[in-house]
Design an enzyme around this catalytic site. Structure first.
Site, PDB file in Angstrom:
ATOM      1  N   ARG A  10      44.878  31.323  45.962  1.00 47.06           N
ATOM      2  CA  ARG A  10      44.227  32.482  45.351  1.00 47.06           C
ATOM      3  C   ARG A  10      42.726  32.333  45.442  1.00 47.06           C
ATOM      4  NH1 ARG A  10      46.811  33.609  39.525  1.00 47.06           N
ATOM      5  NH2 ARG A  10      44.675  34.233  39.122  1.00 47.06           N
ATOM      6  N   ARG A  70      36.349  32.579  34.855  1.00 48.71           N
ATOM      7  CA  ARG A  70      37.567  33.126  34.225  1.00 48.71           C
ATOM      8  C   ARG A  70      37.739  32.563  32.808  1.00 48.71           C
ATOM      9  NH1 ARG A  70      41.556  31.447  38.733  1.00 48.71           N
ATOM     10  NH2 ARG A  70      43.216  32.079  37.302  1.00 48.71           N
ATOM     11  N   ARG A 102      46.883  23.004  41.198  1.00 50.83           N
ATOM     12  CA  ARG A 102      47.528  24.189  41.766  1.00 50.83           C
ATOM     13  C   ARG A 102      46.958  24.480  43.163  1.00 50.83           C
ATOM     14  NH1 ARG A 102      48.086  29.188  37.630  1.00 50.83           N
ATOM     15  NH2 ARG A 102      46.382  30.289  38.593  1.00 50.83           N
ATOM     16  N   ARG A 138      43.865  41.941  27.771  1.00 52.86           N
ATOM     17  CA  ARG A 138      42.879  40.870  27.921  1.00 52.86           C
ATOM     18  C   ARG A 138      41.609  41.174  27.147  1.00 52.86           C
ATOM     19  NH1 ARG A 138      44.861  38.694  32.892  1.00 52.86           N
ATOM     20  NH2 ARG A 138      43.693  36.905  33.633  1.00 52.86           N
ATOM     21  N   LYS A 185      51.321  31.244  31.879  1.00 53.19           N
ATOM     22  CA  LYS A 185      51.895  32.524  31.462  1.00 53.19           C
ATOM     23  C   LYS A 185      52.867  33.076  32.506  1.00 53.19           C
ATOM     24  CE  LYS A 185      47.988  34.733  31.090  1.00 53.19           C
ATOM     25  NZ  LYS A 185      46.970  33.708  31.400  1.00 53.19           N
TER      26      LYS A 185
HETATM   27  P1  ADP Z   1      45.024  34.270  35.315  1.00 50.55           P
HETATM   28  O1  ADP Z   1      45.718  34.605  34.035  1.00 50.55           O
HETATM   29  O2  ADP Z   1      45.583  33.070  35.997  1.00 50.55           O
HETATM   30  O3  ADP Z   1      43.522  34.218  35.183  1.00 50.55           O
HETATM   31  P2  ADP Z   1      45.882  36.824  36.514  1.00 50.55           P
HETATM   32  O4  ADP Z   1      46.765  36.747  37.684  1.00 50.55           O
HETATM   33  O5  ADP Z   1      46.485  37.289  35.221  1.00 50.55           O
HETATM   34  O6  ADP Z   1      45.214  35.411  36.385  1.00 50.55           O
HETATM   35  O7  ADP Z   1      44.632  37.800  36.822  1.00 50.55           O
HETATM   36  C1  ADP Z   1      43.827  37.638  37.959  1.00 50.55           C
HETATM   37  C2  ADP Z   1      42.618  38.564  37.883  1.00 50.55           C
HETATM   38  O8  ADP Z   1      43.071  39.933  37.830  1.00 50.55           O
HETATM   39  C3  ADP Z   1      41.745  38.419  36.636  1.00 50.55           C
HETATM   40  O9  ADP Z   1      40.797  37.379  36.757  1.00 50.55           O
HETATM   41  C4  ADP Z   1      41.094  39.804  36.563  1.00 50.55           C
HETATM   42  O10 ADP Z   1      40.061  39.957  37.492  1.00 50.55           O
HETATM   43  C5  ADP Z   1      42.236  40.713  36.985  1.00 50.55           C
HETATM   44  N1  ADP Z   1      43.028  41.161  35.815  1.00 50.55           N
HETATM   45  C6  ADP Z   1      44.340  40.850  35.559  1.00 50.55           C
HETATM   46  N2  ADP Z   1      44.736  41.404  34.403  1.00 50.55           N
HETATM   47  C7  ADP Z   1      43.660  42.052  33.899  1.00 50.55           C
HETATM   48  C8  ADP Z   1      43.421  42.805  32.721  1.00 50.55           C
HETATM   49  N3  ADP Z   1      44.389  42.990  31.797  1.00 50.55           N
HETATM   50  N4  ADP Z   1      42.186  43.339  32.537  1.00 50.55           N
HETATM   51  C9  ADP Z   1      41.219  43.174  33.445  1.00 50.55           C
HETATM   52  N5  ADP Z   1      41.365  42.475  34.565  1.00 50.55           N
HETATM   53  C10 ADP Z   1      42.572  41.913  34.811  1.00 50.55           C
END
Ligand code: ADP
Length: 232
Positions: A139, A150, A127, A88, A13
């Site tokens: 990360r 996740r 990654r 999400r 994404k």
């Molecule tokens: P990925 O899509 O690779 O899992 P992101 O960078 O989008 O990672 O998100 C990393 C973390 O940030 C998530 O695992 C969560 O803890 C938090 N996070 C990001 N966006 C949201 C969201 N919309 N709602 C709740 N937590 C979020």
């Protein structure tokens, strides 16, 4: 153009949102990035989010919704935005609809990247290895145990968001296992299909010829980008 990129962790994404944002000249709004910056700067938001993120769980809906609502009020989103990592949960999707409705705007399309779980695990391993090799920061949530959490969270909380948008007729799904450039081309083709009427609506108050052509030119700039309205 207001877009949402949906898909499991590791689906690409962030990569695709960045490429689309550049082509379309609109900002990429990544809640993950905003939260990671908050953690790095040790702000109140960061302190509240850190442990939850490290465990691979979701930050609370209220916090994330207010982060996004504030972000879309900034002036750089006047021509639209690409949301990456938000919504999400169905609650977040509903809150987003309400926040946009209150501002008299709505989403144009949802772009979903579909990738199976075995491929995701391989990607996340790759990654982390690549980051370690290049001396980059890994990360904290990019390790197999947290990644599994996740994925579980994605299945339980985020997969239903796909249904929510499908029922609104906004969902477009692209095979995220293809090469990065092919995925971008397919996403661009989806955008080109919805863009003509979107752009007409947005520029309808601007008199004079040539506006549509200018929009088409912007959309089709860069190799592999189909013209708005074409079926390529
Ligand atoms: P990925 O899509 O690779 O899992 P992101 O960078 O989008 O990672 O998100 C990393 C973390 O940030 C998530 O695992 C969560 O803890 C938090 N996070 C990001 N966006 C949201 C969201 N919309 N709602 C709740 N937590 C979020």
């Amino acid at each position: 153009m207001r877009l949402v990129l949906l898909g499991p962790p590791g689906a690409g994404k962030g990569t695709q949102a960045m490429k689309l944002a550049t082509h379309l000249g609109i900002p990429q709004l990544s809640t993950g990035e905003i939260l990671r910056e908050a953690v790095a700067s040790r702000s109140t938001l960061g302190l509240r989010a850190k442990d939850v993120m490290d465990r691979g769980e979701l930050v609370s809906d209220d916090i994330v919704v207010s982060v996004v609502a504030n972000r879309i009020d900034q002036s750089d989103t006047a021509n639209g935005f690409i949301l990456d990592g938000f919504p999400r949960t169905v609650k977040q999707a509903e809150a987003l609809d309400q926040a946009l409705a209150a501002r008299g705007i709505k989403l144009d399309a949802i772009l979903e990247l579909e990738v199976d779980e075995a491929a995701l695990l391989d990607r996340i391993r790759g990654r982390a290895e690549a980051a370690a090799k290049n001396g980059e920061r890994i990360r904290k949530d990019d390790n197999p145990a947290v990644f599994k959490t996740r994925l579980d969270v994605y299945r339980a909380e985020t997969a239903p968001v796909t249904k929510y948008y499908r029922s609104q007729g906004l969902l477009n799904t692209v095979d995220g296992l293809q090469s990065i450039d092919v995925v971008t081309e397919e996403l661009a083709a989806v955008i080109a299909k919805i863009a003509p009427y979107h752009m007409r609506a947005e520029i309808s108050h601007v008199p004079g010829p040539g506006k549509q052509a200018a929009c088409n030119a912007r959309l089709s700039s860069g190799s592999g980008w189909p013209r708005a309205g074409s079926d390529q």
